[in-house]
Design an enzyme around this catalytic site. Structure first.
Site, PDB file in Angstrom:
ATOM      1  N   GLU A 161       0.879  -1.164   0.161  1.00  0.00           N
ATOM      2  CA  GLU A 161       0.051   0.067  -0.105  1.00  0.00           C
ATOM      3  C   GLU A 161       0.874   1.398   0.152  1.00  0.00           C
ATOM      4  OE1 GLU A 161      -4.273  -1.257   1.977  1.00  0.00           O
ATOM      5  OE2 GLU A 161      -2.586  -0.822   3.448  1.00  0.00           O
ATOM      6  N   GLU A 235      -6.616  -7.683  -1.254  1.00  0.00           N
ATOM      7  CA  GLU A 235      -7.441  -7.831  -0.106  1.00  0.00           C
ATOM      8  C   GLU A 235      -8.907  -7.304  -0.294  1.00  0.00           C
ATOM      9  OE1 GLU A 235      -5.503  -5.238   3.014  1.00  0.00           O
ATOM     10  OE2 GLU A 235      -3.714  -5.817   2.590  1.00  0.00           O
TER      11      GLU A 235
END
Length: 604
Positions: A161, A235
């Site tokens: 991320e 995710e």
């Protein structure tokens, strides 16, 4: 030997060994699950119809002190990945170095913060040098497990991320090179929420997206960015994590199934985060800070398809039915559910005050000014990472104490061992009572968990991080005790002068009880009604924090950490002790709130 063709992303569909391949993945973190239960959790993953395991790798556990590595026992990554292979699961490894994961400092070791100029997740030389040494060791462990070596690892994630951080345009290329220059040749991936996709990528690495709902067009956005590439939700958030003092997050099974069904209908690969959350045992929970610091609870149940204790949930049953449609053969039989026991309550037998326990800490450190935890000359000069730090000085008057917001994260304040209040991010001032002569002023400061996500990552030094003022004058002349409550410290407490009974004249203190287990131990949950805030240790294992404000109202105690016969339970309690410890066979998550009804910005 013929060269095997691993996972490829050369068209709109993944291929593996030259054949079309759909990733049906699930996240299970080996460091959040007792090793004795690794196989149970992975068999349940296989029986749900998943074909790929994903796991983070926590740098802070594997290198707790600079240059001292641990890949043994609970941290035996090689054994975990090899077990997945034996059970017929592929593996996507997410080695960081930053992992987020609602884990202290996003998995980065706290000793990095000894450098006052440290810039985490950048090409700052101090960070680069530490990452290089860590990756030298880590890659030596994981390289034999790669697909090209006939291992199960088919892809490796580059950082995590970074699009939400993205403050160094050279950083992602550096991490990519860390892997490739050490011989990692499998498919590389990045992973970002949809807002981070634009600036979180790196040349030659496949982008994947993280999300929970489809109404923001993230998958189409990803497809437009990478035409003729396979799409993957790295995710898919099957639930959400909890913070102290708020509600337990739930994500209803039917809402989740609707989104996953649509993702699969679109031909997109998916990884459930989490498939099984487990527990952030010990002091490993992280925290959020989007203007307000909020520490996370010990439980990482996450409202995932497999509960914290490994139970099948309604989500599991619905997903098993859905994923079975993507298999030509019937799914494996679901493993049997493990027995749990609500043991009879046990009575506190003896107690030891915090002050009497200080003889078992490392030699105290003297300093004119306060010193933050990470700078203390302990743990082979790696500083203190977790737990509590006690700061003591002398005063000759009462008056107004002002922390100037230099307490990280919460301090109980004592005058001559009597608690006079607490200081934290919200409370900066405290009135100290007047008294005669010199008196001892003490601050028991708790690191409640370092922020694991967001812009505040570099500001996560703990303890007392600057001057405290009494009547506008900085306090000086400190004696500082490292109370990190490592297993060795808890063991040393055994030789202390414990006093009988449960009534400790001065809290905080340690309270000891004995649980006798007849026959083979079972999983259970510890309940502490009548207690305040603290930490629970069973046979030296740190189960995590308890706090009456909830939402978590229990601590998961795995059966393998108990033994037949006598078991020692030690509770460190700050505020209010009871005469007994209770047990339950099911958890109490406290008040709930539906995460799907929350504003989208609160879950980014």
């Amino acid at each position: 030997m013929n060269q095997l063709e691993g996972l490829r992303a050369n068209s709109s569909q993944f291929t593996l060994e030259g054949e079309p391949f759909r990733i049906l993945g699930g996240s299970v973190h080996y460091f959040r699950v007792p090793r004795a239960y690794w196989e149970d959790r992975l068999l349940k993953m296989k029986a749900c119809g998943l074909n790929t395991l994903t796991t983070y790798v926590p740098w802070n556990l594997h290198e707790p002190e600079r240059g001292r590595f641990n890949f043994q026992d609970q941290l035996d990554l090689k054994a975990y990945v090899s077990l997945a292979a034996e059970l017929g699961l592929w593996v996507i490894l997410r080695p960081g170095p930053y992992i987020c994961a609602e884990w202290d400092l996003g998995g980065l070791p706290s000793w990095l913060l000894q450098d006052e100029n440290m810039q985490l997740r950048t090409t700052y030389p101090g960070f680069v040098n530490a990452v290089n040494l860590y990756f030298d060791k880590l890659v030596s462990v994981i390289k034999p497990l790669m697909f090209e070596e006939r291992g199960p690892i088919i892809a490796v994630q580059v950082e995590n991320e970074y699009g939400s951080n993205a403050k160094d345009e050279n950083y992602m290329e550096f991490i990519k090179n860390c892997l490739q220059s050490r011989g990692i040749n499998e498919l590389l991936l990045t992973s970002d929420n949809w807002e981070g996709l634009r600036c979180g990528g790196v040349e030659g690495v496949l982008k994947t997206v993280n999300l929970q709902r489809l109404s923001y067009g993230a998958i189409q956005y990803l497809a437009d960015m990478q035409p003729q590439k396979p799409l993957m939700v790295m995710e898919y958030w099957s639930g959400w994590f909890d913070v102290w003092g708020e509600h337990h997050h739930v994500f209803h099974a039917e809402d989740m199934l609707d989104v996953i069904s649509e993702i699969l209908d679109r031909g997109v690969s998916i990884n459930l985060y989490m498939f099984h959350g487990g527990s952030s045992f010990g002091f490993m929970n992280g925290a959020t800070d989007f203007g307000t610091y909020k520490p996370q609870v010990t439980s990482y149940d996450y409202d995932a398809p497999l509960s914290e204790a490994g139970d099948f949930t309604s989500k599991y049953q619905l997903l098993r039915s859905l994923f079975s449609q993507y298999h030509s053969q019937p799914l494996p039989v679901m493993p049997s559910v493990r027995e749990r026991t609500a043991y009879q309550p046990v009575v506190i037998q003896q107690h030891l005050s915090l002050w009497d326990s200080l003889q078992f800490t490392d030699k105290p450190y003297s300093s004119e000014r306060p010193v933050n935890m990470e700078k203390l000359p302990v743990n082979n000069n790696n500083g203190q990472s977790y737990g509590y730090t006690l700061y003591e000085t002398t005063i000759t008057s009462g008056g107004t104490l002002n922390s100037r917001n230099n307490i990280r994260d919460r301090a109980l304040v004592f005058v001559d061992k009597q608690c006079v209040g607490s200081l934290d991010y919200k409370t900066h001032e405290l009135a100290l009572p007047d008294g005669k002569g010199q008196r001892r002023l003490s601050f028991l400061v708790e690191n409640c968990g370092r922020v694991n996500y967001g812009k505040a990552l570099d500001e996560q030094r703990k303890g007392i991080v600057g001057d405290l003022l009494l009547n506008h004058v900085p306090l000086r002349g400190f004696t500082i005790f490292c109370v990190d409550m490592k297993p060795s410290f808890i063991k040393r407490l055994g030789s202390g002068q414990w006093k009988p009974g449960c009534v400790c004249p001065s809290l905080p203190g340690f309270f000891q009880a004995r649980l006798d287990v007849a026959g083979s131990p079972s999983d259970t949950f510890i309940r502490l009604p009548g207690w305040g805030k603290g930490v629970v240790f069973v046979n030296g294992q740190n189960l995590g924090r308890h706090w009456f404000i909830g939402p978590q109202l229990y601590l998961y105690l795995p059966g393998p950490w108990l033994r037949s016969g006598e078991n020692q339970i030690v509770i460190f309690e700050e505020q209010q002790a009871d005469s007994k410890i209770q047990f339950a066979d099911n958890p109490d998550h406290g008040r709930t709130i539906d995460v799907y009804k929350l504003p989208f910005c609160t879950i980014l």
